[in-house]
Each structure stands twice: as structure tokens, then as C-alpha cells.
Design a protein around this motif. Sequence first.
Motif, PDB file in Angstrom:
ATOM      1  N   SER A 135       0.825  -1.200   0.000  1.00  0.00           N
ATOM      2  CA  SER A 135       0.000   0.000   0.000  1.00  0.00           C
ATOM      3  C   SER A 135       0.868   1.261   0.000  1.00  0.00           C
ATOM      4  CB  SER A 135      -0.923   0.021   1.223  1.00  0.00           C
ATOM      5  OG  SER A 135      -1.538   1.286   1.371  1.00  0.00           O
ATOM      6  N   GLU A 136       0.772   2.022  -1.080  1.00  0.00           N
ATOM      7  CA  GLU A 136       1.531   3.275  -1.157  1.00  0.00           C
ATOM      8  C   GLU A 136       1.106   4.232  -0.048  1.00  0.00           C
ATOM      9  OE1 GLU A 136       2.145   7.120  -4.131  1.00  0.00           O
ATOM     10  OE2 GLU A 136       0.971   5.392  -4.804  1.00  0.00           O
ATOM     11  N   LYS A 137      -0.170   4.284   0.250  1.00  0.00           N
ATOM     12  CA  LYS A 137      -0.690   5.176   1.287  1.00  0.00           C
ATOM     13  C   LYS A 137      -0.119   4.803   2.657  1.00  0.00           C
ATOM     14  CE  LYS A 137      -5.069   7.068   3.056  1.00  0.00           C
ATOM     15  NZ  LYS A 137      -5.000   6.641   4.466  1.00  0.00           N
ATOM     16  N   LYS A 138      -0.142   3.523   2.990  1.00  0.00           N
ATOM     17  CA  LYS A 138       0.399   3.079   4.274  1.00  0.00           C
ATOM     18  C   LYS A 138       1.892   3.361   4.368  1.00  0.00           C
ATOM     19  CE  LYS A 138      -2.855  -0.635   5.463  1.00  0.00           C
ATOM     20  NZ  LYS A 138      -2.979  -2.099   5.734  1.00  0.00           N
ATOM     21  N   GLN A 139       2.617   3.109   3.289  1.00  0.00           N
ATOM     22  CA  GLN A 139       4.054   3.364   3.278  1.00  0.00           C
ATOM     23  C   GLN A 139       4.349   4.845   3.478  1.00  0.00           C
ATOM     24  OE1 GLN A 139       5.125   1.743  -0.525  1.00  0.00           O
ATOM     25  NE2 GLN A 139       5.188  -0.379   0.214  1.00  0.00           N
ATOM     26  N   ARG A 140       3.570   5.682   2.819  1.00  0.00           N
ATOM     27  CA  ARG A 140       3.755   7.135   2.915  1.00  0.00           C
ATOM     28  C   ARG A 140       3.448   7.628   4.335  1.00  0.00           C
ATOM     29  NH1 ARG A 140       1.026   8.236  -1.491  1.00  0.00           N
ATOM     30  NH2 ARG A 140      -0.904   8.861  -0.459  1.00  0.00           N
ATOM     31  N   GLU A 141       2.369   7.134   4.916  1.00  0.00           N
ATOM     32  CA  GLU A 141       2.010   7.522   6.285  1.00  0.00           C
ATOM     33  C   GLU A 141       3.052   7.034   7.283  1.00  0.00           C
ATOM     34  OE1 GLU A 141      -1.849   5.832   6.669  1.00  0.00           O
ATOM     35  OE2 GLU A 141      -2.875   7.547   5.738  1.00  0.00           O
ATOM     36  N   PHE A 142       3.566   5.831   7.044  1.00  0.00           N
ATOM     37  CA  PHE A 142       4.622   5.291   7.908  1.00  0.00           C
ATOM     38  C   PHE A 142       5.858   6.185   7.866  1.00  0.00           C
ATOM     39  CE2 PHE A 142       8.605   2.867   7.799  1.00  0.00           C
ATOM     40  CZ  PHE A 142       8.651   2.407   9.114  1.00  0.00           C
ATOM     41  N   LEU A 143       6.291   6.557   6.673  1.00  0.00           N
ATOM     42  CA  LEU A 143       7.475   7.383   6.511  1.00  0.00           C
ATOM     43  C   LEU A 143       7.293   8.753   7.167  1.00  0.00           C
ATOM     44  CD1 LEU A 143      10.271   7.896   5.282  1.00  0.00           C
ATOM     45  CD2 LEU A 143       9.133   8.511   3.147  1.00  0.00           C
ATOM     46  N   THR A 144       6.132   9.348   6.962  1.00  0.00           N
ATOM     47  CA  THR A 144       5.848  10.662   7.533  1.00  0.00           C
ATOM     48  C   THR A 144       5.894  10.624   9.060  1.00  0.00           C
ATOM     49  OG1 THR A 144       4.442  11.201   5.639  1.00  0.00           O
ATOM     50  CG2 THR A 144       4.165  12.548   7.613  1.00  0.00           C
ATOM     51  N   GLY A 145       5.245   9.617   9.636  1.00  0.00           N
ATOM     52  CA  GLY A 145       5.246   9.483  11.090  1.00  0.00           C
ATOM     53  C   GLY A 145       6.625   9.187  11.642  1.00  0.00           C
ATOM     54  N   LEU A 146       7.382   8.363  10.914  1.00  0.00           N
ATOM     55  CA  LEU A 146       8.728   8.005  11.363  1.00  0.00           C
ATOM     56  C   LEU A 146       9.628   9.237  11.420  1.00  0.00           C
ATOM     57  CD1 LEU A 146      10.072   5.154  11.943  1.00  0.00           C
ATOM     58  CD2 LEU A 146      11.243   5.489   9.778  1.00  0.00           C
ATOM     59  N   LEU A 147       9.584  10.064  10.381  1.00  0.00           N
ATOM     60  CA  LEU A 147      10.401  11.278  10.353  1.00  0.00           C
ATOM     61  C   LEU A 147       9.977  12.254  11.444  1.00  0.00           C
ATOM     62  CD1 LEU A 147      10.601  11.792   6.494  1.00  0.00           C
ATOM     63  CD2 LEU A 147      12.564  11.407   8.021  1.00  0.00           C
ATOM     64  N   ASP A 148       8.682  12.383  11.656  1.00  0.00           N
ATOM     65  CA  ASP A 148       8.182  13.291  12.687  1.00  0.00           C
ATOM     66  C   ASP A 148       8.718  12.895  14.062  1.00  0.00           C
ATOM     67  OD1 ASP A 148       6.575  15.409  13.756  1.00  0.00           O
ATOM     68  OD2 ASP A 148       5.060  13.941  14.302  1.00  0.00           O
ATOM     69  N   ARG A 149       8.623  11.627  14.391  1.00  0.00           N
ATOM     70  CA  ARG A 149       9.109  11.165  15.696  1.00  0.00           C
ATOM     71  C   ARG A 149      10.627  11.271  15.785  1.00  0.00           C
ATOM     72  NH1 ARG A 149       5.381   7.326  14.441  1.00  0.00           N
ATOM     73  NH2 ARG A 149       7.004   5.830  13.893  1.00  0.00           N
ATOM     74  N   PHE A 150      11.301  10.973  14.681  1.00  0.00           N
ATOM     75  CA  PHE A 150      12.762  11.023  14.685  1.00  0.00           C
ATOM     76  C   PHE A 150      13.259  12.436  14.972  1.00  0.00           C
ATOM     77  CE2 PHE A 150      16.778  11.711  12.456  1.00  0.00           C
ATOM     78  CZ  PHE A 150      17.569  10.762  13.089  1.00  0.00           C
ATOM     79  N   PHE A 151      12.675  13.437  14.316  1.00  0.00           N
ATOM     80  CA  PHE A 151      13.093  14.819  14.532  1.00  0.00           C
ATOM     81  C   PHE A 151      12.779  15.273  15.957  1.00  0.00           C
ATOM     82  CE2 PHE A 151      12.596  15.613   9.742  1.00  0.00           C
ATOM     83  CZ  PHE A 151      13.941  15.368   9.522  1.00  0.00           C
ATOM     84  N   THR A 152      11.686  14.761  16.521  1.00  0.00           N
ATOM     85  CA  THR A 152      11.356  15.092  17.910  1.00  0.00           C
ATOM     86  C   THR A 152      12.360  14.471  18.871  1.00  0.00           C
ATOM     87  OG1 THR A 152       8.986  15.253  17.380  1.00  0.00           O
ATOM     88  CG2 THR A 152       9.575  14.907  19.684  1.00  0.00           C
ATOM     89  N   ASP A 153      12.744  13.221  18.600  1.00  0.00           N
ATOM     90  CA  ASP A 153      13.672  12.503  19.479  1.00  0.00           C
ATOM     91  C   ASP A 153      15.100  13.004  19.365  1.00  0.00           C
ATOM     92  OD1 ASP A 153      11.571  10.973  20.316  1.00  0.00           O
ATOM     93  OD2 ASP A 153      12.112   9.185  19.156  1.00  0.00           O
ATOM     94  N   PHE A 154      15.477  13.498  18.179  1.00  0.00           N
ATOM     95  CA  PHE A 154      16.858  13.917  17.942  1.00  0.00           C
ATOM     96  C   PHE A 154      16.895  15.369  17.435  1.00  0.00           C
ATOM     97  CE2 PHE A 154      17.068   9.292  17.655  1.00  0.00           C
ATOM     98  CZ  PHE A 154      18.174   9.013  18.458  1.00  0.00           C
ATOM     99  N   PRO A 155      16.666  16.322  18.331  1.00  0.00           N
ATOM    100  CA  PRO A 155      16.665  17.734  17.913  1.00  0.00           C
ATOM    101  C   PRO A 155      18.021  18.214  17.428  1.00  0.00           C
ATOM    102  CG  PRO A 155      16.575  17.540  20.310  1.00  0.00           C
ATOM    103  CD  PRO A 155      16.372  16.169  19.766  1.00  0.00           C
ATOM    104  N   GLU A 156      19.078  17.464  17.723  1.00  0.00           N
ATOM    105  CA  GLU A 156      20.416  17.872  17.292  1.00  0.00           C
ATOM    106  C   GLU A 156      20.697  17.574  15.821  1.00  0.00           C
ATOM    107  OE1 GLU A 156      21.169  14.121  19.862  1.00  0.00           O
ATOM    108  OE2 GLU A 156      19.465  15.370  19.265  1.00  0.00           O
ATOM    109  N   VAL A 157      19.841  16.773  15.189  1.00  0.00           N
ATOM    110  CA  VAL A 157      20.025  16.423  13.773  1.00  0.00           C
ATOM    111  C   VAL A 157      19.468  17.549  12.896  1.00  0.00           C
ATOM    112  CG1 VAL A 157      19.373  14.823  11.945  1.00  0.00           C
ATOM    113  CG2 VAL A 157      20.020  13.949  14.208  1.00  0.00           C
TER     114      VAL A 157
END
Length: 206
Positions: A135-157
Motif C-alpha cells: 500500500s503506497e498510502k500506508k508506506q507514505r504515512e509510515f514514513l511521515t510518522g517516522l520522520l516526525d518522531r525522529f526529529f522530535t527525538d533527535f533535535p540535534e540532527v
Amino acid sequence: MDLPALDSPLYLIDAIGPFFPGYERFRINWSKLPWIRFQEMEAEELRESFLQVREDMRTFCRSVAAIGYNGVTLDDVPHLARHHYLEDPVAARVEVYREEFRELFRIIHEEGLQIYLTMDILTLTPALEKQLGKSEKKQREFLTGLLDRFFTDFPEVAGVVLRIGESDGLDVKEDFRSRLVLKSPAMVNRCLKAILPVFEQHRRRC
């Protein structure tokens, strides 16, 4: 932690070299961090190995900063990003990687360099692949959520370098394997429209 202005000049260099000393294989892929090396280690051995990586990283960063670089790239977002779909052993290993990379990020910042992480679109484990399917939609939502959490967890990046056309071969035996999921300009366009607001929200460079 203050991030650099998005319109400031960026002189970027790959910083995965410190992860390779002592890695003895007949065939080595020099384009990515050798995760399989660390995947095969017990947690304590992995921590010991990263002590040397830290020393080498400081030497590397000090050297490249002296000749004008102001940013480095490291592999990669998926190995540092939590997700509830991850297999338990993989999730536990991700926690170890997160701790070790925080130390590396601290060293890089102390040497005056910006931190960028690379990421293939899309890198998955078997459990993630089972949940997302084709599912392209599921993959896209997964990627978006992953990046959002990653930037929150690692503000130094400071940002993420996206590799859109990457796909691991069948010989790759790591927990995470990249899949070529963006197969047309239209798919790339839909993906970018979904994830660019995340970069803008967190003031990160894509």
C-alpha cells in the motif's frame, strides 16, 4: 539546541569511515555503514566497539572541520527510529544504537559540525513489510510518522538526506532492508508532498 539557518551554505562529507576499522570481509559495501557487523555482536561487545568509533569520529571530524566542511552524514534514520511494529529483538537493538549515536552526535557537535542522517525510501524489517504491504498510502504515512518522531527525538540532527532510488540486493542479510517503492515521478511527488511539511514543521533540511 539551535539549528543552522536553512539558507546557510552547507559543505557536507560522509562520516561513516570510523565504523569500518577492524571490519574484515572479502567484499565490503563502502556506501553504507556496515550494520551487519554490529547486528552480529552482543550488546556489550557492540558498546565496546563504539568506544573506538567515538575516538575515530572525533579525529575525523576535527580533520574535516579544519579544511572547511561544516556538516557530516551518517547512516541512517531507520536504525535509530522507534516503531511499535518492529520485532522485539530489533527494537532492543535500536535502543542500543540510539544511545551510542547520541554520544557520536555530541562529539560531532563539539567539533562544530552539523549532523545529517541518510535514509533510503523505504527501509523495512520483515514485520514492517508485513504490516505495510504494498500500500503506497500506508508506506507514505509510515514514513511521515517516522520522520516526525525522529526529529522530535533527535533535535540535534539538522536534516535528512533521502535516497529515493536505492534498493538492497537479495544478498543483504541485515534486519533492515531497503525496498524500491517509489517507481514513478507521480509517486515521488506524492511522497514529497507528504513529508516536506514535516521538515518545515521541525525546521530541518531535506
